[in-house]
Design a protein around this motif. Structure first.
Motif, PDB file in Angstrom:
ATOM      1  N   LEU A  52      45.473  52.495  39.289  1.00 50.90           N
ATOM      2  CA  LEU A  52      46.760  52.778  38.869  1.00 50.90           C
ATOM      3  C   LEU A  52      47.052  51.643  37.532  1.00 50.90           C
ATOM      4  CD1 LEU A  52      48.817  53.227  42.053  1.00 50.90           C
ATOM      5  CD2 LEU A  52      47.731  54.858  40.518  1.00 50.90           C
ATOM      6  N   SER A  53      45.798  50.997  37.257  1.00 49.40           N
ATOM      7  CA  SER A  53      46.085  49.978  36.319  1.00 49.40           C
ATOM      8  C   SER A  53      47.044  49.032  36.464  1.00 49.40           C
ATOM      9  CB  SER A  53      46.034  50.730  34.827  1.00 49.40           C
ATOM     10  OG  SER A  53      44.970  51.490  34.443  1.00 49.40           O
ATOM     11  N   ASP A  54      47.086  48.624  37.636  1.00 48.72           N
ATOM     12  CA  ASP A  54      48.418  47.361  38.051  1.00 48.72           C
ATOM     13  C   ASP A  54      47.740  46.128  37.700  1.00 48.72           C
ATOM     14  OD1 ASP A  54      50.093  45.918  38.923  1.00 48.72           O
ATOM     15  OD2 ASP A  54      50.861  47.304  40.613  1.00 48.72           O
ATOM     16  N   ILE A  55      47.505  45.662  36.691  1.00 45.49           N
ATOM     17  CA  ILE A  55      47.109  44.209  36.330  1.00 45.49           C
ATOM     18  C   ILE A  55      47.743  43.070  36.941  1.00 45.49           C
ATOM     19  CG2 ILE A  55      46.557  42.644  34.585  1.00 45.49           C
ATOM     20  CD1 ILE A  55      45.885  45.161  32.736  1.00 45.49           C
ATOM     21  N   ASP A  56      49.232  43.315  37.000  1.00 42.50           N
ATOM     22  CA  ASP A  56      49.894  42.276  37.704  1.00 42.50           C
ATOM     23  C   ASP A  56      49.805  42.205  38.987  1.00 42.50           C
ATOM     24  OD1 ASP A  56      51.257  41.819  35.459  1.00 42.50           O
ATOM     25  OD2 ASP A  56      52.989  43.092  35.787  1.00 42.50           O
ATOM     26  N   TYR A  57      49.383  43.183  39.976  1.00 42.38           N
ATOM     27  CA  TYR A  57      49.001  43.183  41.343  1.00 42.38           C
ATOM     28  C   TYR A  57      47.651  42.495  41.329  1.00 42.38           C
ATOM     29  CZ  TYR A  57      47.730  43.816  46.065  1.00 42.38           C
ATOM     30  OH  TYR A  57      47.395  43.772  47.375  1.00 42.38           O
ATOM     31  N   LEU A  58      46.572  42.816  40.565  1.00 43.86           N
ATOM     32  CA  LEU A  58      45.233  42.324  40.678  1.00 43.86           C
ATOM     33  C   LEU A  58      45.361  40.763  40.467  1.00 43.86           C
ATOM     34  CD1 LEU A  58      43.532  45.321  38.618  1.00 43.86           C
ATOM     35  CD2 LEU A  58      43.248  44.741  40.943  1.00 43.86           C
ATOM     36  N   LEU A  59      46.024  40.066  39.541  1.00 39.11           N
ATOM     37  CA  LEU A  59      45.964  38.780  39.296  1.00 39.11           C
ATOM     38  C   LEU A  59      46.755  38.174  40.397  1.00 39.11           C
ATOM     39  CD1 LEU A  59      46.727  38.738  35.523  1.00 39.11           C
ATOM     40  CD2 LEU A  59      44.456  38.276  36.486  1.00 39.11           C
ATOM     41  N   ARG A  60      47.856  38.707  40.879  1.00 34.33           N
ATOM     42  CA  ARG A  60      48.481  38.265  42.200  1.00 34.33           C
ATOM     43  C   ARG A  60      47.751  38.292  43.325  1.00 34.33           C
ATOM     44  NH1 ARG A  60      52.553  41.848  41.237  1.00 34.33           N
ATOM     45  NH2 ARG A  60      52.305  42.738  43.428  1.00 34.33           N
TER      46      ARG A  60
END
Length: 136
Positions: A52-60
């Motif tokens: 889903l291209s959820d970069i914020d979650y990947l970093l969190r």
């Protein structure tokens, strides 16, 4: 095609990780309402975040000791399927866990596959991705 970074799945949609409905699988982890209870659940939610291209979650969800300052995803990569191969530890009682998986994708060059053995650590606030060893 819609920008996948803004795509939100309905709770009854199939979860990209292939383990049930999004709302009862990875959705609660991505929206922050519930932390994954196991290392494999975190790995599945991270796969879904890539899909889903959820970069914020990947970093969190990345451990601070190994987390990059920023992360860029290829908008032409479409994650197609996840196969969990092996799980070692990573239960709610463990401090560490290992998950080996294969993730099939399609990009501008055609079909590809990522095979990784990932390490996870449990911190006070939940599971975090530590690092991974790519396999052929």
């Amino acid at each position: 095609m819609p920008n996948r970074a803004t795509l939100h799945l309905p709770s009854d949609a199939a979860c990209p990780c292939g383990n049930g409905a999004y709302g009862s699988c990875c959705g609660p982890a991505l929206d922050g309402s519930s932390a994954p209870a196991t290392a494999v659940a975190l790995m599945r939610s991270r796969y879904t975040a890539f899909a889903l291209s959820d970069i914020d979650y990947l970093l969190r969800s990345w451990d601070a000791a190994t987390r990059p300052r920023e992360l860029a995803l290829d908008p032409d990569t479409e994650w197609r399927r996840l196969v969990v191969i092996d799980v070692v530890g990573g239960t709610p009682e463990d401090e560490t866990g290992i998950v080996e998986f294969r993730a099939v994708f399609r990009d501008a060059d055609g079909r590809g596959e990522l095979h990784e053995r990932s390490r996870f650590v449990r911190r006070g606030d939940g599971w975090r991705y530590l690092d991974g060893e790519h396999r052929d």
